[in-house]
Structure formats: C-alpha cells, structure tokens
Design a protein around this motif. Structure first.
Motif, PDB file in Angstrom:
ATOM      1  N   TYR A  58       1.826  10.692  -1.392  1.00  0.00           N
ATOM      2  CA  TYR A  58       2.113   9.914  -0.608  1.00  0.00           C
ATOM      3  C   TYR A  58       3.126   8.728  -0.594  1.00  0.00           C
ATOM      4  O   TYR A  58       3.348   7.646  -0.121  1.00  0.00           O
ATOM      5  CB  TYR A  58       0.606   9.751  -1.082  1.00  0.00           C
ATOM      6  CG  TYR A  58       0.646   8.683  -2.013  1.00  0.00           C
ATOM      7  CD1 TYR A  58       0.619   7.579  -2.195  1.00  0.00           C
ATOM      8  CD2 TYR A  58      -0.125   9.529  -3.211  1.00  0.00           C
ATOM      9  CE1 TYR A  58       0.864   6.928  -3.261  1.00  0.00           C
ATOM     10  CE2 TYR A  58      -0.591   8.989  -4.846  1.00  0.00           C
ATOM     11  CZ  TYR A  58      -0.183   7.750  -4.104  1.00  0.00           C
ATOM     12  OH  TYR A  58      -0.147   7.109  -5.488  1.00  0.00           O
ATOM     13  N   THR A  59       3.504   8.855  -1.955  1.00  0.00           N
ATOM     14  CA  THR A  59       4.614   7.413  -2.940  1.00  0.00           C
ATOM     15  C   THR A  59       5.699   7.384  -1.669  1.00  0.00           C
ATOM     16  O   THR A  59       5.959   6.164  -1.793  1.00  0.00           O
ATOM     17  CB  THR A  59       5.146   7.971  -3.865  1.00  0.00           C
ATOM     18  OG1 THR A  59       5.737   8.351  -4.323  1.00  0.00           O
ATOM     19  CG2 THR A  59       3.966   7.747  -5.287  1.00  0.00           C
ATOM     20  N   ARG A  62       3.397   5.760   2.044  1.00  0.00           N
ATOM     21  CA  ARG A  62       1.975   5.131   1.959  1.00  0.00           C
ATOM     22  C   ARG A  62       1.708   4.342   2.550  1.00  0.00           C
ATOM     23  O   ARG A  62      -0.011   5.427   2.746  1.00  0.00           O
ATOM     24  CB  ARG A  62       2.065   3.744   0.296  1.00  0.00           C
ATOM     25  CG  ARG A  62       0.581   3.059  -0.258  1.00  0.00           C
ATOM     26  CD  ARG A  62       1.072   2.093  -1.510  1.00  0.00           C
ATOM     27  NE  ARG A  62      -0.292   1.853  -1.557  1.00  0.00           N
ATOM     28  CZ  ARG A  62      -0.068   0.682  -1.857  1.00  0.00           C
ATOM     29  NH1 ARG A  62       0.966  -0.295  -1.208  1.00  0.00           N
ATOM     30  NH2 ARG A  62      -1.574  -0.269  -1.954  1.00  0.00           N
ATOM     31  N   VAL A  82      -7.950   3.071  -3.507  1.00  0.00           N
ATOM     32  CA  VAL A  82      -6.957   4.456  -3.967  1.00  0.00           C
ATOM     33  C   VAL A  82      -6.046   2.814  -3.221  1.00  0.00           C
ATOM     34  O   VAL A  82      -5.056   2.775  -3.458  1.00  0.00           O
ATOM     35  CB  VAL A  82      -7.660   5.378  -2.238  1.00  0.00           C
ATOM     36  CG1 VAL A  82      -5.751   5.611  -2.165  1.00  0.00           C
ATOM     37  CG2 VAL A  82      -8.603   6.110  -2.895  1.00  0.00           C
ATOM     38  N   THR A  86      -3.000   2.930  -5.753  1.00  0.00           N
ATOM     39  CA  THR A  86      -1.809   3.431  -5.430  1.00  0.00           C
ATOM     40  C   THR A  86      -0.599   1.901  -5.545  1.00  0.00           C
ATOM     41  O   THR A  86       0.581   2.750  -5.350  1.00  0.00           O
ATOM     42  CB  THR A  86      -1.967   3.469  -3.540  1.00  0.00           C
ATOM     43  OG1 THR A  86      -2.496   3.157  -2.605  1.00  0.00           O
ATOM     44  CG2 THR A  86      -2.600   4.632  -4.086  1.00  0.00           C
ATOM     45  N   VAL A 127       4.845   1.793  -6.674  1.00  0.00           N
ATOM     46  CA  VAL A 127       4.007   2.714  -5.942  1.00  0.00           C
ATOM     47  C   VAL A 127       5.142   3.831  -6.063  1.00  0.00           C
ATOM     48  O   VAL A 127       6.233   3.943  -6.085  1.00  0.00           O
ATOM     49  CB  VAL A 127       4.360   2.488  -4.792  1.00  0.00           C
ATOM     50  CG1 VAL A 127       4.281   3.987  -3.972  1.00  0.00           C
ATOM     51  CG2 VAL A 127       3.361   1.010  -4.511  1.00  0.00           C
ATOM     52  N   VAL A 262      -6.370   7.951  -8.058  1.00  0.00           N
ATOM     53  CA  VAL A 262      -6.225   8.483  -7.009  1.00  0.00           C
ATOM     54  C   VAL A 262      -6.052  10.524  -7.083  1.00  0.00           C
ATOM     55  O   VAL A 262      -6.689  10.726  -6.413  1.00  0.00           O
ATOM     56  CB  VAL A 262      -4.901   7.997  -6.152  1.00  0.00           C
ATOM     57  CG1 VAL A 262      -4.751   9.027  -4.824  1.00  0.00           C
ATOM     58  CG2 VAL A 262      -4.663   5.983  -6.258  1.00  0.00           C
TER      59      VAL A 262
END
Ligand SMILES: Nc1ncnc2c1ncn2[C@@H]1O[C@H](COP(=O)(O)OP(=O)(O)O)[C@@H](O)[C@H]1O
Ligand SMILES: [Mg+2]
Length: 293
Positions: A58-59, A62, A82, A86, A127, A262
């Motif tokens: 996800y990074t 995002r 979340v 994040t 992130v 997360v």
C-alpha cells in the motif's frame, strides 16, 4: 461464502508467515476465512468483515488503499485508525500526548530538511514499511543524507529525520503485540540499517529481511506500549483488534519508533507457550475477530 476476508497483497496471495496459524485458529473459532489481495478487482468485499493483514504494497499507492479501506462495509482496524496510522506523522500526536517517541523532525516536499550538527541520523519516508526508503548517515555524510531526503521529496514523500539510536545495534528493537488492547507477546528484531546503507524507496522487495527472536519485554517497555495504546483508545474511542508497538532503546529509556495498526506482522509463531490451558495469541486474535463479525 466466507464470512471473514483476510486482506493481503498480490505478491503474497496466501498471506504472510502468520497466515497458517491465524487461518487454523479462525477455523477452530468457527470462522470461515478467505485470503484475498486488496487490489484484486474480482473480490466482493461486501460479504462481511475484512481484516487487514499483509497489504504491504500500500505504501506505493496510499490514496488508492485508503479509498479502498473507506469503502469497506466493515474493516479492522477501522478506516479512521488506518488513515491516521499510514503516515508516521502520527508520531507528533503520540509525542503531544506525552508518549516517549524517537526525537523526530518532519519535512514535507518543498519544506527545508533540518539536520542536527552532530551525530548519526536516519532519513526515511513518513509513508513506508519494511524499512524501504530508510537510510543511515554519519555526521560527515550530511550531503548524502540531504541527497537521500531530496530523492524522497522527489518521490512525493514527507521526510523524517531522527538521531540514529545506536543502542539498537546490540539490544535490537522490541515489538510488543496486542490483541483487543491486551499485550500478548513480544519479539526482538535485530538492527535493520547497516552503516552506510540506504534502502531504496522503490525497490522490488516488499520488505528487507529481518532477524527475529522471542523476547520478554521490560516493565518500562510495557509501560510505554500501554501509553501508546491508551492514546489510540482516547483518540478513536475504540480498542484496536490488533496493535504492535515498536520500541527502540535510548539513553532516556524505551521510545516509540513505530506504532503499527494497519498491517503489522504479529509474529504469532514466536509467542511463548503459556501452558496447556492458555490461549495462544492466534486463538485470542481469532476469538476477537469472531466477536467482531
Ligand atoms: N532512529 C532510528 N535509530 C535506529 N534505527 C532506526 C531508526 N529509525 C529506523 N531504524 C531502523 O530501521 C528500521 C525501519 O524503520 P521504521 O521506522 O520501523 O520504518 P518501517 O515502517 O519501514 O518499518 C527499524 O526497524 C530500525 O531497525
Ligand atoms: Mg518498523
């Protein structure tokens, strides 16, 4: 139809190293779990509860990830948690709440990056996960540190600058795992930033290989972890299903380097055997998931 969806990423279709223990514990708890990649367009997420697990890619995307989380009818941990968790700028909120954190300077793209005059520093993206994009620089390599920060800015990342807490070299990092707000077990993670190495922010690996052992936390570590979780409870008026508090040793005592709400590895296989009658962390997690369904 599965009644709990365990969200992973496309590179790990069957989940991470916790998956086997968690899946078995869920079945014992009467839950029918199903692993699915969060980016898979064929999955119907409306079926029931989604539990975020190894969504480690996800990074790099995002906003798309947060849109997906917000659209889920039921998700653990909750979407507002979340969104907050994040981005490591949440460290500011922990500090403001009196939780000891690693001393951190933040610089969004376009803002100047301030380096302390002395000492070794860590430069990393706000992130990020799996140590990607993190670099360690001695005081005589400030220009390399500035270049690393500029590269992170160019990739759109907010930059965190911290002193390198060298006690990690011998003592390692302590991660305290919690289920439903209760501490279950802890592990030691070896140092992740060899001198002179900066992990690329856009590499192919999902994470940098880690060295893990079981560890009994010190009372001071339990105290800091409890303070971090108390802030989460106050802030969101909710007890997270799972939480991992990562601490580094510092001259002033243990400090939070990361609070993971997360998609943390929960290191379920490293829990000490609590005896024949004790529920394992995997069973505690399965029961907490079953109760939230
Ligand atoms: N200030 C620091 N001092 C010492 N080691 C650090 C520091 N910041 C990061 N590290 C090392 O880099 C690793 C990754 O940094 P972390 O902040 O946990 O980000 P990630 O989200 O990528 O796990 C840590 O596990 C630790 O070994
Ligand atoms: Mg970490």
């Amino acid at each position: 139809m599965p009644d709990v969806l365990l969200a992973t990423c496309a590179d790990l279709p069957h989940g991470d190293e916790d998956a086997e223990l968690l899946t078995a514990a869920l079945r014992r708890a009467g839950v029918d779990p199903h692993w699915a990649a969060w980016t898979d367009p064929a999955v119907d997420w409306s079926a029931g509860l989604t539990v975020l697990r190894s969504t480690w890619d996800y990074t790099a995307k995002r906003e798309r990830f947060l849109d997906w989380v917000r659209a889920l009818p039921q998700v653990a941990n909750p979407a507002d948690v979340v969104v907050w968790n994040t981005d490591k700028v949440y460290l500011r909120d922990l500090a403001a709440a009196g939780v000891p954190i690693v001393e951190t300077a933040f610089a969004a793209p376009g803002e100047p990056v301030a380096f302390p005059v002395d000492g070794e520093v860590v430069v990393k993206p706000s992130v990020g996960a799996g140590s990607r994009g993190a670099g360690r620089f001695t005081a005589d390599r400030r220009s390399a540190a500035a270049e690393h920060a500029a590269a992170l800015h160019a990739a759109g990342r907010t930059v965190l600058v911290q002193p390198y807490l060298a006690d990690v070299d011998d003592a390692g990092e302590t991660a305290l795992i919690h289920v439903d707000g209760r501490f279950t077990h802890a592990i030691r993670k070896g140092p992740m930033l060899p001198a002179g190495v900066a992990h690329p922010v856009q590499g192919h690996e999902l994470y940098v290989e880690e060295r893990i052992d079981a560890r009994a936390p010190a009372p001071a570590e339990l105290e800091v972890a409890a303070a971090a979780l108390a802030h989460v409870r106050d802030r969101f008026d909710a007890v997270p299903l799972y939480a991992r508090v990562d601490l580094l040793p510092s001259p002033a005592g243990p400090v939070v380097i990361e609070l993971e709400l997360v998609e943390p590895s929960l290191f379920l296989s490293y829990a000490a055997d609590g005896g024949p009658d004790a529920l394992s962390p995997a069973d505690l997690l399965a029961a907490a998931i079953a109760a939230r369904r």
